[in-house]
Structures are given as C-alpha cells and as structure tokens.
Write a protein that holds these residues in place. Structure first.
Motif, PDB file in Angstrom:
ATOM      1  N   TYR A   5      33.090  36.074  31.828  1.00 18.69           N
ATOM      2  CA  TYR A   5      34.663  35.485  32.111  1.00 18.69           C
ATOM      3  C   TYR A   5      34.679  33.903  33.079  1.00 18.69           C
ATOM      4  CZ  TYR A   5      36.028  40.159  30.476  1.00 18.69           C
ATOM      5  OH  TYR A   5      36.242  40.642  29.521  1.00 18.69           O
ATOM      6  N   ILE A   6      35.711  33.507  32.903  1.00 26.85           N
ATOM      7  CA  ILE A   6      35.351  31.751  33.399  1.00 26.85           C
ATOM      8  C   ILE A   6      37.353  31.510  34.093  1.00 26.85           C
ATOM      9  CG2 ILE A   6      35.098  29.752  32.634  1.00 26.85           C
ATOM     10  CD1 ILE A   6      33.369  30.328  30.702  1.00 26.85           C
ATOM     11  N   THR A  33      39.196  33.781  23.909  1.00 28.45           N
ATOM     12  CA  THR A  33      40.246  34.842  24.491  1.00 28.45           C
ATOM     13  C   THR A  33      40.546  34.007  26.301  1.00 28.45           C
ATOM     14  OG1 THR A  33      38.906  36.542  23.389  1.00 28.45           O
ATOM     15  CG2 THR A  33      41.399  36.987  24.677  1.00 28.45           C
ATOM     16  N   VAL A  34      42.478  33.633  25.210  1.00 31.12           N
ATOM     17  CA  VAL A  34      42.454  32.726  26.550  1.00 31.12           C
ATOM     18  C   VAL A  34      43.619  33.610  27.224  1.00 31.12           C
ATOM     19  CG1 VAL A  34      43.420  30.280  27.368  1.00 31.12           C
ATOM     20  CG2 VAL A  34      41.320  30.852  25.446  1.00 31.12           C
ATOM     21  N   SER A  35      43.815  34.005  28.387  1.00 29.64           N
ATOM     22  CA  SER A  35      45.680  33.995  29.316  1.00 29.64           C
ATOM     23  C   SER A  35      46.088  33.378  29.165  1.00 29.64           C
ATOM     24  CB  SER A  35      44.707  34.588  30.866  1.00 29.64           C
ATOM     25  OG  SER A  35      44.593  33.470  31.625  1.00 29.64           O
ATOM     26  N   ARG A  36      47.349  33.235  29.690  1.00 30.69           N
ATOM     27  CA  ARG A  36      48.367  32.644  30.130  1.00 30.69           C
ATOM     28  C   ARG A  36      48.228  31.875  31.297  1.00 30.69           C
ATOM     29  NH1 ARG A  36      53.910  36.456  31.450  1.00 30.69           N
ATOM     30  NH2 ARG A  36      52.006  37.561  32.508  1.00 30.69           N
ATOM     31  N   VAL A  37      48.782  30.577  31.265  1.00 31.30           N
ATOM     32  CA  VAL A  37      48.630  29.715  31.874  1.00 31.30           C
ATOM     33  C   VAL A  37      49.402  29.546  33.111  1.00 31.30           C
ATOM     34  CG1 VAL A  37      48.438  27.334  32.423  1.00 31.30           C
ATOM     35  CG2 VAL A  37      47.560  27.882  30.569  1.00 31.30           C
ATOM     36  N   PHE A  38      48.666  29.882  34.931  1.00 36.88           N
ATOM     37  CA  PHE A  38      49.906  30.515  35.483  1.00 36.88           C
ATOM     38  C   PHE A  38      50.041  29.012  36.290  1.00 36.88           C
ATOM     39  CE2 PHE A  38      48.325  34.173  34.075  1.00 36.88           C
ATOM     40  CZ  PHE A  38      49.551  35.526  34.428  1.00 36.88           C
ATOM     41  N   GLU A  39      51.317  29.096  37.334  1.00 38.60           N
ATOM     42  CA  GLU A  39      51.534  28.232  38.014  1.00 38.60           C
ATOM     43  C   GLU A  39      51.522  28.646  39.623  1.00 38.60           C
ATOM     44  OE1 GLU A  39      53.891  23.365  38.499  1.00 38.60           O
ATOM     45  OE2 GLU A  39      54.684  25.173  38.335  1.00 38.60           O
ATOM     46  N   SER A  40      50.496  27.253  40.038  1.00 39.28           N
ATOM     47  CA  SER A  40      50.483  28.342  42.063  1.00 39.28           C
ATOM     48  C   SER A  40      50.341  27.915  42.940  1.00 39.28           C
ATOM     49  CB  SER A  40      49.243  29.515  41.558  1.00 39.28           C
ATOM     50  OG  SER A  40      48.248  28.140  41.480  1.00 39.28           O
ATOM     51  N   LEU A 124      42.723  37.527  34.870  1.00 34.60           N
ATOM     52  CA  LEU A 124      41.604  38.079  34.792  1.00 34.60           C
ATOM     53  C   LEU A 124      42.052  39.710  33.632  1.00 34.60           C
ATOM     54  CD1 LEU A 124      38.185  38.330  34.273  1.00 34.60           C
ATOM     55  CD2 LEU A 124      38.555  38.773  36.407  1.00 34.60           C
ATOM     56  N   ALA A 125      43.044  39.949  34.562  1.00 28.70           N
ATOM     57  CA  ALA A 125      43.851  41.442  34.466  1.00 28.70           C
ATOM     58  C   ALA A 125      44.420  41.677  33.364  1.00 28.70           C
ATOM     59  CB  ALA A 125      44.516  41.761  35.986  1.00 28.70           C
ATOM     60  N   GLU A 126      45.043  40.426  32.809  1.00 29.44           N
ATOM     61  CA  GLU A 126      45.631  40.184  31.292  1.00 29.44           C
ATOM     62  C   GLU A 126      44.887  40.620  30.456  1.00 29.44           C
ATOM     63  OE1 GLU A 126      48.499  37.288  31.414  1.00 29.44           O
ATOM     64  OE2 GLU A 126      47.765  36.389  29.925  1.00 29.44           O
ATOM     65  N   LEU A 127      43.951  39.781  30.043  1.00 29.97           N
ATOM     66  CA  LEU A 127      42.828  39.937  29.564  1.00 29.97           C
ATOM     67  C   LEU A 127      42.440  41.143  29.078  1.00 29.97           C
ATOM     68  CD1 LEU A 127      41.080  36.851  29.635  1.00 29.97           C
ATOM     69  CD2 LEU A 127      42.881  37.086  28.286  1.00 29.97           C
ATOM     70  N   ALA A 128      41.425  41.803  30.659  1.00 28.47           N
ATOM     71  CA  ALA A 128      40.686  42.427  30.148  1.00 28.47           C
ATOM     72  C   ALA A 128      41.442  44.183  31.258  1.00 28.47           C
ATOM     73  CB  ALA A 128      39.325  42.881  30.854  1.00 28.47           C
ATOM     74  N   SER A 139      39.508  49.021  37.842  1.00 23.91           N
ATOM     75  CA  SER A 139      40.070  48.608  37.037  1.00 23.91           C
ATOM     76  C   SER A 139      41.153  47.630  36.979  1.00 23.91           C
ATOM     77  CB  SER A 139      40.620  49.246  35.519  1.00 23.91           C
ATOM     78  OG  SER A 139      42.536  49.773  35.965  1.00 23.91           O
ATOM     79  N   LEU A 140      40.642  46.348  36.225  1.00 23.01           N
ATOM     80  CA  LEU A 140      40.671  45.265  36.666  1.00 23.01           C
ATOM     81  C   LEU A 140      42.728  45.222  36.481  1.00 23.01           C
ATOM     82  CD1 LEU A 140      39.176  42.670  34.754  1.00 23.01           C
ATOM     83  CD2 LEU A 140      39.539  43.069  37.156  1.00 23.01           C
ATOM     84  N   GLY A 141      43.074  46.062  36.052  1.00 25.97           N
ATOM     85  CA  GLY A 141      44.786  46.264  35.636  1.00 25.97           C
ATOM     86  C   GLY A 141      45.461  46.971  37.182  1.00 25.97           C
ATOM     87  N   GLU A 142      44.147  48.366  37.139  1.00 26.95           N
ATOM     88  CA  GLU A 142      44.592  48.848  38.607  1.00 26.95           C
ATOM     89  C   GLU A 142      44.775  48.181  39.857  1.00 26.95           C
ATOM     90  OE1 GLU A 142      42.879  53.027  37.608  1.00 26.95           O
ATOM     91  OE2 GLU A 142      41.268  51.870  38.768  1.00 26.95           O
ATOM     92  N   LEU A 143      43.949  46.657  40.238  1.00 26.31           N
ATOM     93  CA  LEU A 143      43.380  45.815  40.879  1.00 26.31           C
ATOM     94  C   LEU A 143      44.826  45.304  41.231  1.00 26.31           C
ATOM     95  CD1 LEU A 143      40.032  44.814  41.340  1.00 26.31           C
ATOM     96  CD2 LEU A 143      41.909  46.290  42.532  1.00 26.31           C
TER      97      LEU A 143
END
Length: 178
Positions: A5-6, A33-40, A124-128, A139-143
């Motif tokens: 994961y990068i 596998t690509v997550s959404r792009v976020f602006e921050s 990252l949580a979105e992907l896995a 889990s990344l979702g819990e985090l």
C-alpha cells in the motif's frame, strides 16, 4: 506476491503529478487498486492544499527494491534530493504497508502516518477496511471509524485516471527501462 500500500500526495501541479505517479506505479507494479482522491490542507507547514490517495498492488519485489523504485519515481518527477519533510511536493510516494512486515529499516513499517493523518487513513481504510494494522491489531475500518474527523478536514474530489497502454509484448524489464 506481497500486498503493498502506497500513499501518493502532491501540492504542486497536483493533477499532473498524481497522474504521473499513478502511471509510474502502474508501469512498475502492474494492476493497481486506487482509492478516491482527497484534497487536504498542508500538514506541518503553510502551503497550498494537497491531493492525496492510496494505491495497492501486489509485488514479488523485495522491500529494498520497492523503496528504491519509489524514490526513483519521486526524483523523476521533480523531488529535490534534500527536500525537507514539511515542504511543498511535486510527488510524494510513501510505502505504508508491505504485507504485514514490521520493521525500522530500510523504512519504518507500518508507516506511522497511518494512525495520525486522515489523508492516509481514510483512503487506506477505503481500500482495505478489514485489513488489520500489523502493530495495533485493529482493522483499518475500525481505526478510521474511531479517528477524530475534526482533526483534519478532507474533501473527496472528482478524479479519473486511466492506466497507460503498454505494448502487450513489453517485458517487465522494458517497462522499467532496465
């Protein structure tokens, strides 16, 4: 094959450099596998907002080779050799996870920003979401669910990336330029 994961980020010519980074990752690792792009907002310094996302891939490359490829990609896209940690970036590529490896060298894994930065944890949580953090065991979702979402504001943005077309007979070495 090891799942990696990068994290990708850019706040200089953001769309151009994110696309170029995705193209380079695809050329090196193949299917992504690509997550959404976020602006921050920039973290740690006052600067222009970043585009951030996370990609996953599978690789047979050893950890050192993955790290080498990521650094080479950053330099090929304008990163300065002695760039400060908290500064504008054309392309920032950070290895977050290499399977469930926990190590301090040649890079710290899992990367600490997973637990501290929304622009890393959310994509990252979105992907896995069910993947367990190799140190904290959650889990990344819990985090992400427990993350203080007021700490850093993120906005998903519309972004579409199409993998580059490679000649079907190109070998991995030809794609990598070796």
């Amino acid at each position: 094959m090891t799942a990696i994961y990068i994290s990708l980020g850019s706040n200089i010519e953001r769309e151009h450099h994110i696309r170029a980074g995705l193209d380079a990752l695809y050329t090196t690792f193949g299917e992504l596998t690509v997550s959404r792009v976020f602006e921050s907002a920039a973290v740690g310094f006052h600067g222009r907002p970043f585009y951030n996302l996370v990609v996953s891939a599978k690789t047979a490359l050893p950890l050192m080779a993955v790290c080498h490829h990521l650094r080479t990609m950053e330099f090929a896209h304008g990163r300065e050799m002695n760039a400060k940690k908290f500064a504008p970036r054309t392309l920032d590529l950070d290895l977050l996870l290499y399977g469930d490896l926990v190590c301090e060298a040649p890079v710290v894994l899992p990367r600490g920003e997973i637990l501290t930065n929304a622009f890393v944890l959310w994509p990252l949580a979105e992907l896995a979401p069910s993947l367990r953090h190799p140190v904290v065991g959650r889990s990344l979702g819990e985090l992400w669910q427990d993350y203080d979402k007021q700490a850093q504001q993120l906005s998903p943005i519309p972004f579409h990336w199409q993998p580059p077309t490679l000649h079907p007979h190109d070998t991995r070495e030809q794609r990598l330029g070796v």
